[in-house]
Design a protein around this motif. Structure first.
Motif, PDB file in Angstrom:
ATOM      1  N   ARG A  40      -0.155  21.669  -3.755  1.00 49.67           N
ATOM      2  CA  ARG A  40      -1.788  22.597  -3.496  1.00 49.67           C
ATOM      3  C   ARG A  40      -1.700  22.824  -2.012  1.00 49.67           C
ATOM      4  O   ARG A  40      -2.398  23.711  -1.437  1.00 49.67           O
ATOM      5  CB  ARG A  40      -2.712  21.455  -4.201  1.00 49.67           C
ATOM      6  N   LEU A  41      -1.304  21.672  -1.174  1.00 46.17           N
ATOM      7  CA  LEU A  41      -1.253  22.071   0.226  1.00 46.17           C
ATOM      8  C   LEU A  41      -0.678  23.093   0.828  1.00 46.17           C
ATOM      9  O   LEU A  41      -0.863  23.566   1.479  1.00 46.17           O
ATOM     10  CB  LEU A  41      -0.975  20.477   0.953  1.00 46.17           C
ATOM     11  N   GLU A  97       2.078  17.372  -7.150  1.00 39.62           N
ATOM     12  CA  GLU A  97       1.237  18.475  -7.386  1.00 39.62           C
ATOM     13  C   GLU A  97       0.310  18.789  -5.958  1.00 39.62           C
ATOM     14  O   GLU A  97       0.082  19.759  -5.800  1.00 39.62           O
ATOM     15  CB  GLU A  97       0.427  18.411  -8.476  1.00 39.62           C
ATOM     16  N   LEU A  98       0.056  17.397  -5.328  1.00 40.94           N
ATOM     17  CA  LEU A  98      -1.086  17.706  -4.228  1.00 40.94           C
ATOM     18  C   LEU A  98      -0.148  18.451  -3.127  1.00 40.94           C
ATOM     19  O   LEU A  98      -0.882  19.030  -2.398  1.00 40.94           O
ATOM     20  CB  LEU A  98      -1.389  16.379  -3.890  1.00 40.94           C
ATOM     21  N   LYS A  99       0.933  17.933  -2.957  1.00 44.00           N
ATOM     22  CA  LYS A  99       1.898  18.659  -2.017  1.00 44.00           C
ATOM     23  C   LYS A  99       2.002  20.222  -2.256  1.00 44.00           C
ATOM     24  O   LYS A  99       2.027  20.899  -1.349  1.00 44.00           O
ATOM     25  CB  LYS A  99       3.272  17.917  -1.975  1.00 44.00           C
ATOM     26  N   GLU A 125       2.332   3.482  -3.591  1.00 45.20           N
ATOM     27  CA  GLU A 125       1.836   4.796  -4.297  1.00 45.20           C
ATOM     28  C   GLU A 125       2.133   6.156  -3.559  1.00 45.20           C
ATOM     29  O   GLU A 125       1.416   6.294  -2.454  1.00 45.20           O
ATOM     30  CB  GLU A 125       0.339   4.418  -4.553  1.00 45.20           C
ATOM     31  N   PRO A 126       2.958   6.769  -3.780  1.00 45.18           N
ATOM     32  CA  PRO A 126       3.574   7.888  -3.025  1.00 45.18           C
ATOM     33  C   PRO A 126       2.559   9.175  -3.128  1.00 45.18           C
ATOM     34  O   PRO A 126       1.900   9.144  -4.432  1.00 45.18           O
ATOM     35  CB  PRO A 126       4.810   8.329  -3.614  1.00 45.18           C
ATOM     36  N   MET A 127       2.663  10.114  -2.592  1.00 47.88           N
ATOM     37  CA  MET A 127       1.716  11.078  -2.700  1.00 47.88           C
ATOM     38  C   MET A 127       1.994  12.230  -3.992  1.00 47.88           C
ATOM     39  O   MET A 127       3.248  12.356  -4.150  1.00 47.88           O
ATOM     40  CB  MET A 127       1.893  12.191  -1.388  1.00 47.88           C
ATOM     41  N   PRO A 128       1.414  12.401  -4.515  1.00 46.52           N
ATOM     42  CA  PRO A 128       1.553  13.103  -6.057  1.00 46.52           C
ATOM     43  C   PRO A 128       2.063  14.527  -5.623  1.00 46.52           C
ATOM     44  O   PRO A 128       1.831  15.196  -4.713  1.00 46.52           O
ATOM     45  CB  PRO A 128       0.296  13.384  -6.849  1.00 46.52           C
ATOM     46  N   VAL A 187       0.728  -1.259  -0.029  1.00 44.87           N
ATOM     47  CA  VAL A 187       0.063  -0.132  -0.076  1.00 44.87           C
ATOM     48  C   VAL A 187       0.844   1.163  -0.030  1.00 44.87           C
ATOM     49  O   VAL A 187       0.305   2.216  -0.063  1.00 44.87           O
ATOM     50  CB  VAL A 187      -0.950   0.151   1.033  1.00 44.87           C
TER      51      VAL A 187
END
Lengths: 195, 81
Positions: B72-73, B68-70, B63-66, B60
């Protein structure tokens, strides 16, 4: 009694800004770990990304309610799981309460029968594909999965998981027990069914 | 709950999950360890469970965090001015 002067007010604001920046940096440094849990609390990557953004927006707004020195990762996940409940995602499936007939050894027993070299436990585990693990986890009902994800993937203690989900520790234990059993049943069906 | 005196393997099986979660009290942990030292049947199944947990975790976290999400955060942070 001290009076509030423009200088003391400016100092207070500067201190608060510094604390806030530190909080935001600490929270962002934990984002990978929080995402890893979030990704498996919900069904898709898109949902996990939405949930992360909502959770971080709320965390940044309510940073003053975080008590420094306590577990920030647990605090962030509490916000995230509450948002997940608010969005009604748990209502997708209701956990069944039927008795669990088989004990904790049953997955090994099932796999052992069909593994040529069962003397090596690692090889027995490798009969399971990584994809099957991911799909088996997503098939675990939400209430159980939340606990399995927090403890097995997030590495939280039972007490932390109870605090994050705002449920008694006994409920954490029973949900974890059931969640892991359901996960194993799914894995057994997939592995032995396709052997 | 099964007692070690009545059925040691069944009692050990019941302690498997809290044992690996390090949530047993000292007495329960000592009972499980004592039995595991003697019983290869249970030892094998405890080792399998440890491997299984590692395997689930690896599957599980693949799958690393994208990135671009980082980004956006980070944009959600309160502006300094």
């Amino acid at each position: 009694m001290s009076e509030t002067t423009p200088e003391t007010e400016a100092r207070r604001l500067a201190t608060e800004a510094r604390d806030r920046v530190r909080f935001e940096e600490d929270a962002l440094a934990l984002a990978d770990q929080v995402y890893r849990v979030a990704r498996h609390l919900v069904g898709s990557r898109e949902e996990a990304e939405d949930l992360m953004q909502e959770a971080y927006a709320r965390a940044f707004r309510s940073w003053r309610s975080f008590r420094p020195g306590t577990n920030l990762r647990a605090w962030l996940l509490r916000i995230l799981t509450n948002l997940n409940i608010d969005r009604g995602r748990r209502l997708q499936r209701t956990p069944g309460l039927e008795p669990l007939e088989e004990g904790d050894y049953f997955l090994y027993n099932r796999l052992e029968e069909s593994t040529p070299d069962a003397s090596d436990e690692e090889r027995v585990v490798e009969r399971l594909s990584q994809d099957s693990v991911v799909s088996a986890l997503s098939a675990v009902p939400h209430d159980f999965r939340d606990v399995v994800v927090l403890v097995d993937i997030g590495d939280f203690s039972y007490a932390d998981a109870a605090q994050i989900l705002d449920i008694p520790i006994g409920t954490v234990m029973s949900r974890l027990h059931r969640g892991r059993r359901v996960l194993k049943q799914q894995l057994a069906e997939e592995a032995v069914g396709t052997a | 709950m099964t007692s070690f005196a009545d059925d040691p393997c069944a009692a050990c099986e019941e302690l498997l999950q809290p044992f690996l979660d390090r949530e047993l009290n000292e007495t329960e942990r000592a009972q499980a360890e004592e039995h595991l030292a003697l019983c290869s049947y249970c030892r094998k199944r405890y080792r399998f469970e440890e491997h299984l947990r590692r395997y689930v975790r690896q599957a599980v976290v693949a799958e690393p965090m994208p990135p671009e999400l980082k980004a956006r955060l980070a944009e959600l942070r309160t502006p300094l001015l």
